[in-house]
Structure formats: C-alpha cells, structure tokens
Design a protein around this motif. Structure first.
Motif, short mmCIF file in Angstrom:
data_model
loop_
_atom_site.label_atom_id
_atom_site.label_comp_id
_atom_site.label_asym_id
_atom_site.label_seq_id
_atom_site.Cartn_x
_atom_site.Cartn_y
_atom_site.Cartn_z
N ILE A 114 2.38 -0.86 0.67
CA ILE A 114 1.04 -0.36 0.96
C ILE A 114 0.31 -1.39 1.80
CG2 ILE A 114 -1.10 0.52 -0.02
CD1 ILE A 114 1.43 2.12 -0.76
N LEU A 115 -0.15 -0.96 2.97
CA LEU A 115 -0.84 -1.85 3.90
C LEU A 115 -2.34 -1.54 3.91
CD1 LEU A 115 1.65 -1.59 6.91
CD2 LEU A 115 1.60 -3.32 5.09
N ALA A 116 -3.12 -2.53 4.29
CA ALA A 116 -4.58 -2.38 4.34
C ALA A 116 -4.96 -1.32 5.38
CB ALA A 116 -5.22 -3.72 4.69
N PRO A 117 -6.13 -0.70 5.22
CA PRO A 117 -6.60 0.28 6.21
C PRO A 117 -6.76 -0.37 7.59
CG PRO A 117 -7.95 0.34 4.22
CD PRO A 117 -7.08 -0.86 4.10
N LEU A 118 -6.60 0.42 8.63
CA LEU A 118 -6.79 -0.08 9.99
C LEU A 118 -8.26 -0.31 10.30
CD1 LEU A 118 -4.18 2.01 12.02
CD2 LEU A 118 -4.14 -0.47 11.59
N THR A 119 -9.11 0.49 9.67
CA THR A 119 -10.56 0.36 9.87
C THR A 119 -11.23 0.17 8.51
OG1 THR A 119 -10.85 2.76 9.76
CG2 THR A 119 -10.53 1.77 11.93
N MET A 123 -8.43 4.66 4.70
CA MET A 123 -7.41 4.77 3.66
C MET A 123 -6.22 3.84 3.94
SD MET A 123 -8.39 6.80 1.26
CE MET A 123 -9.91 5.86 1.43
N PRO A 124 -5.57 3.36 2.88
CA PRO A 124 -4.40 2.48 3.07
C PRO A 124 -3.26 3.23 3.74
CG PRO A 124 -4.63 3.11 0.75
CD PRO A 124 -5.85 3.61 1.46
N ARG A 125 -2.33 2.45 4.30
CA ARG A 125 -1.22 3.02 5.05
C ARG A 125 0.11 2.66 4.38
NH1 ARG A 125 -1.14 -0.34 9.58
NH2 ARG A 125 -2.30 -1.80 8.29
N LEU A 126 1.10 3.49 4.61
CA LEU A 126 2.46 3.18 4.17
C LEU A 126 3.17 2.36 5.23
CD1 LEU A 126 3.65 6.62 2.70
CD2 LEU A 126 2.56 4.72 1.50
N ASN A 127 3.86 1.32 4.81
CA ASN A 127 4.68 0.51 5.70
C ASN A 127 5.98 1.26 5.96
OD1 ASN A 127 6.38 -1.36 6.89
ND2 ASN A 127 6.04 -2.96 5.36
N GLN A 164 -5.50 -5.79 -5.82
CA GLN A 164 -5.31 -5.92 -4.38
C GLN A 164 -5.76 -4.65 -3.65
OE1 GLN A 164 -3.04 -7.14 -6.75
NE2 GLN A 164 -4.00 -9.12 -6.29
N LEU A 165 -5.53 -3.49 -4.28
CA LEU A 165 -6.01 -2.25 -3.68
C LEU A 165 -7.53 -2.24 -3.61
CD1 LEU A 165 -5.10 0.52 -2.57
CD2 LEU A 165 -5.35 1.41 -4.90
N ALA A 166 -8.18 -2.67 -4.69
CA ALA A 166 -9.65 -2.70 -4.73
C ALA A 166 -10.21 -3.68 -3.69
CB ALA A 166 -10.12 -3.07 -6.12
N ALA A 186 -8.57 5.75 -2.56
CA ALA A 186 -7.40 5.18 -1.89
C ALA A 186 -6.13 5.42 -2.70
CB ALA A 186 -7.61 3.69 -1.67
N TYR A 187 -6.23 5.29 -4.00
CA TYR A 187 -5.09 5.56 -4.89
C TYR A 187 -4.63 7.00 -4.73
CZ TYR A 187 -2.96 6.52 -9.54
OH TYR A 187 -2.16 6.92 -10.58
N GLN A 188 -5.57 7.94 -4.70
CA GLN A 188 -5.21 9.34 -4.49
C GLN A 188 -4.56 9.55 -3.12
OE1 GLN A 188 -8.99 11.44 -5.31
NE2 GLN A 188 -7.90 12.39 -7.02
N SER A 189 -5.05 8.83 -2.12
CA SER A 189 -4.46 8.94 -0.79
C SER A 189 -3.01 8.46 -0.79
CB SER A 189 -5.29 8.13 0.21
OG SER A 189 -4.69 8.14 1.49
#
Length: 488
Positions: A114-119, A123-127, A164-166, A186-189
């Motif tokens: 799980i990667l940090a959002p681009l903006t 929402m977080p991104r999948l690697n 880390q997600l928070a 973000a967790y739901q995303s």
C-alpha cells in the motif's frame, strides 16, 4: 515483453492445472467444498507474498528500533513453499496482511503493498510490483490446491498497519476504527481495489478466484467496534459474495459479530502473553458461538510442543452442540531460500519458525514434534488415525556453481537430506562426494553459511559436473539438473 510473458504464463497455467471446482461455502458452523465438509490444520505461513529477511538484521534507519528488512519472494520460492505445504497435508492457509508504506522504507530498501496517495487527502494506491507477487501466490495456490485466507490491514505497526495508514491523513491510529474518518475511507478504498483487482496471471478478478477461501477484515483488530464491523463486512460481502468473510478481531468474541449475517467465520488468536494459549479457550469460544458461525483458531504458538498438541487436539475433537473448530494454525512457517537453506524468524520467546518436513537440526525448537502433531491433526480431520507417509521429494534445483566452497541448490519441497554427486562427464558415471547433507539449519545466513563445499583434490583445467538428489523417509528424488565447474 511484460505482456507477452504474462500471457505465456497464463496459457501455461491454464493448460497444466485444473482450477478448484467450488468456492468454499458455509452452512451454520461448518465449511464445505461442494458437498464435502472442509476442515484444516497447519503451520501458519504468513509470508507467501512478502519475506521478512531476519538474516540481514535490523535496519538502523527505522525509528521503531525494530525495522526488519523485507523482499519479494521469487517465483521459485513461492511455488516451493506452496508445494511443501500442500504435499505435507495443508489444505488451507492464512497469510499475513498487506503492508503499508512508512517513512523509513526508502532508507531500509523496503517496498510495500500500500502506497501513499499521490495527492494530499487522496486514496492510497496499490504497488503493482507487490500485487503481481500477490497474483502469483493466488495462481500457485490454485495450481497446487491450497485455499487462502487473506487479511487486509494490521492493528500493529510491524509491516505498516493502521498507524501508518492514518499518517497519510494526519490522523491518529484510533481513526482507523472510526467510520467517519479519512483513514477508514482509505481502508474501504483498499478493500475495493484489492477485491476488484484482475489477476495478471490467471485473468480472473480476485472475487472470482476459487483459491480465495475468505477475506479477513485485518489482523488482530482488537479495537473493532460494532459500526466498524458492520460497515466493513457488508462491503466485503457486497464485493465478493461467493467468498467467505472472517472477523479479524481477537481476544474477546463480539456478539454483534456472531449475529452479523455478513460474517462467516469467527477467529481467535492464542498466545501465552494474552493468557489464552490453552485448550479451554477453544471450549469457551465454541460455547459462546453456539454453532451460529464457523470458528477458526487463526494463530497459536510460541510454547512447548506438548501444549501445542493439547490445543491442536482440542481443535480437532472438541464439540459444543455438534459444532467444532473448522481449522487451526500454529505460528509459524518459513520456506526455502532461492539459493539454498531456509528463511527463519526468531520470536521474542526464543522460538524459531518451523520448516517442513522438520529437521533434527532444529531439535531445540522441537520442530519434528510440532510438524508431527500438525500432520496427525490433518489426518484426524480426514477421518484417519495417523498421518500418511510423506511423498517422495521432487528433484532439487542446483544453482550455477561459482565456487566449490559454496555449492547452492533450492531445496526440494519435503526434502530432508541431500546426496551430492560429481563426475568428469555430463553423462556420468557419478561419484558420491557428500551424503546425508542437511539444509535445515535453523538460523541459516547465506552471507556466512554454505550448504556444501567440495574440498577434494581436483585436477587443474578439468571440468567437473555436479548434481544433487533429495531424500526423505519415503525415498529419494530424481537427480537435479547438472551444473559444471572448471577447476582452475
């Protein structure tokens, strides 16, 4: 080229394997594979999708003071591990969570799922690199007959979890359990992105993968509240209606979870530090559930083999109003390294991870006793009185030889010892130069340890040919591939 390679893999996979016929289903407290009851026991294999490489030690750049090094498994490693599990009697496996990025990852050379959002606020991104490894795990599980239980996010920080997600949203870790928080959104995303992912190797969406037995809300989500549980399991059930849902809470079973129509499996973890690592916990949990849901001992361990056996036998045999545990996993398993030996993990209790099929080298860890009690439980769940004989190992894979003082091979699934043979011709005849060689050293360090060294007096300028044969109690494998080395 990447598209071509993936397409080729897909074609080969489709031609060589039969997918599972059924999704695993639930009726009351029982699980079923078609019309057959489905129960399972095993060594918990948390790292089929990401390796914690203890041999590299601790990363000083990680401010937690823990900071292990991680890496993605090779295709050879993943298939080797899954073969070892299924051929020793494992029918299902719960893995560990999806890892979440944190600040020290780059300094420690770590990648995460799980990667940090681009903006900011996104929402977080999948690697994608990580998820292709995940795809391959699912493909190989389907190929070799292993059902998977996949948890989403961790309560704890070790692989990067709720804290880390928070942090992506400048919220505290408690926000994870707050359904009105950005962290929960973000967790739901993440749940939506993962379940709706199309496997690059099988061509199927994750929600259509029969190897995926169940989704778990997370690992040891002990602060689960009713709103969090209800919203999360409803989402999972909506996205993956043919797959089961596990409540990832532990320690205290929640009545609102037991009665929730979207929850299929109630899980608990037993450890001495929580004062619940005992057979009575199974008895109490089954009584509380009272046959309304399936019950899983998701993790237990880090104690003496005799105690583990008492817990496992209770999981196999104890009934409450006809309901039994559907499965139980002892923590934990590690598999072969690509170039020889095994990965390992040492716990705070001093216990090491277990290797299959068990080795005398790990006698202090009671490895053979633990493997035996697991295989007995697997047999008993199938209606047998003793574990069947291990299958004869397949051939190991001999790696290119760069030094005669460090001859390396990928160990055979369920191989217990090895015979090394040498010849001056590729076709033989072969001379035995090493016998009863073990690759089961508990804390194998590839930077320091060698599986085998050829210390013979050899002729300068002569090319020598090598092969390796694996053995276990049931017999010996075919010879490995042949590698040559010119002695200078």
């Amino acid at each position: 080229m990447k598209w071509l390679n993936n397409t080729l893999l897909l074609c080969l996979f489709s031609a060589q394997t039969l997918a599972f016929e059924h999704f695993i289903s639930r009726k009351g407290a029982q699980l079923f594979d078609g019309e057959h009851e489905f129960r399972f026991a095993g060594l918990h294999a948390p790292e089929l999708h990401r390796i914690e490489n203890d041999a590299k030690g601790v990363c000083a750049a990680d401010p937690r003071g823990w900071g292990q090094y991680f890496q993605w498994p090779t295709a050879d490693e993943q298939e080797n591990w899954i073969k070892a599990l299924t051929r020793s009697g494992h029918k299902a496996m719960r893995i560990y969570v999806l890892s979440v990025a944190q600040e020290s990852d780059e300094a420690c050379g770590r990648e995460t799922h799980i990667l940090a959002p681009l903006t900011k606020g996104g929402m977080p991104r999948l690697n994608e690199t990580a998820m292709v490894v995940y795809d391959r795990m699912i493909m190989l599980a389907d190929k070799h007959g292993l059902r998977l239980i996949l948890p989403f996010i961790d309560h704890w920080q070790w692989w990067g979890g709720r804290e880390q997600l928070a942090a992506f949203y400048d919220e505290n870790q408690e926000a994870f359990y707050d359904i009105n928080s950005k962290t929960y959104q973000a967790y739901q995303s993440i749940i939506k992105q993962v379940i709706s992912r199309k496997n690059t190797l099988t061509g199927r969406y994750y929600y259509d993968e029969k190897a995926l037995m169940a989704w778990e809300t997370g690992n040891e989500l002990k602060d689960t509240n009713q709103a969090f549980l209800e919203n999360t399991v409803a989402l999972i059930d909506q996205l993956a209606p043919q797959q089961l849902v596990v409540d990832g809470n532990y320690l205290e079973l929640k009545e609102y979870s037991i009665t929730n129509p979207h929850v299929d499996i109630i899980s608990n973890h037993f450890y001495t530090t929580n004062n619940n690592n005992k057979p009575e916990t199974i008895q109490q949990d089954l009584q509380q559930i009272a046959g309304r849901k399936a019950y899983l001992v998701g993790e237990f361990g880090l104690t003496d083999a005799s105690i583990l056996n008492n817990i496992m036998q209770t999981a196999v045999h104890h009934e409450y109003q006809g309901a039994q545990a559907v499965g139980a996993f002892i923590w934990g398993f590690r598999g072969h390294r690509h170039n020889g030996g095994f990965y390992f993990h040492k716990e705070y209790t001093g216990h090491y991870s277990y290797h299959l099929p068990g080795f005398v080298d790990a006698e202090e860890n009671q490895e053979l006793a633990v493997v035996d009690l697991v295989r007995l439980a697997q047999a008993q769940m199938r209606g047998l009185t003793k574990a069947p004989a291990l299958p004869v190992p397949e051939a190991p894979v001999l790696r290119p030889i760069n030094s005669l003082y460090n001859i390396q091979w990928l160990g055979a699934p369920l191989g217990q010892s090895y015979r090394i043979e040498r010849s001056i011709k590729a076709e033989g005849p072969w001379q035995v130069i090493g016998d009863n060689i073990s690759d089961g050293k508990q804390a194998f360090d590839p930077a320091k340890d060698s599986l085998f060294a050829d210390k013979s007096s050899l002729q300068t300028g002569q090319s020598y040919y090598y092969r390796v044969i694996a053995l276990n109690v049931s017999g010996e494998s075919a010879p490995s591939n042949i590698q040559s080395f010119k002695f200078e």
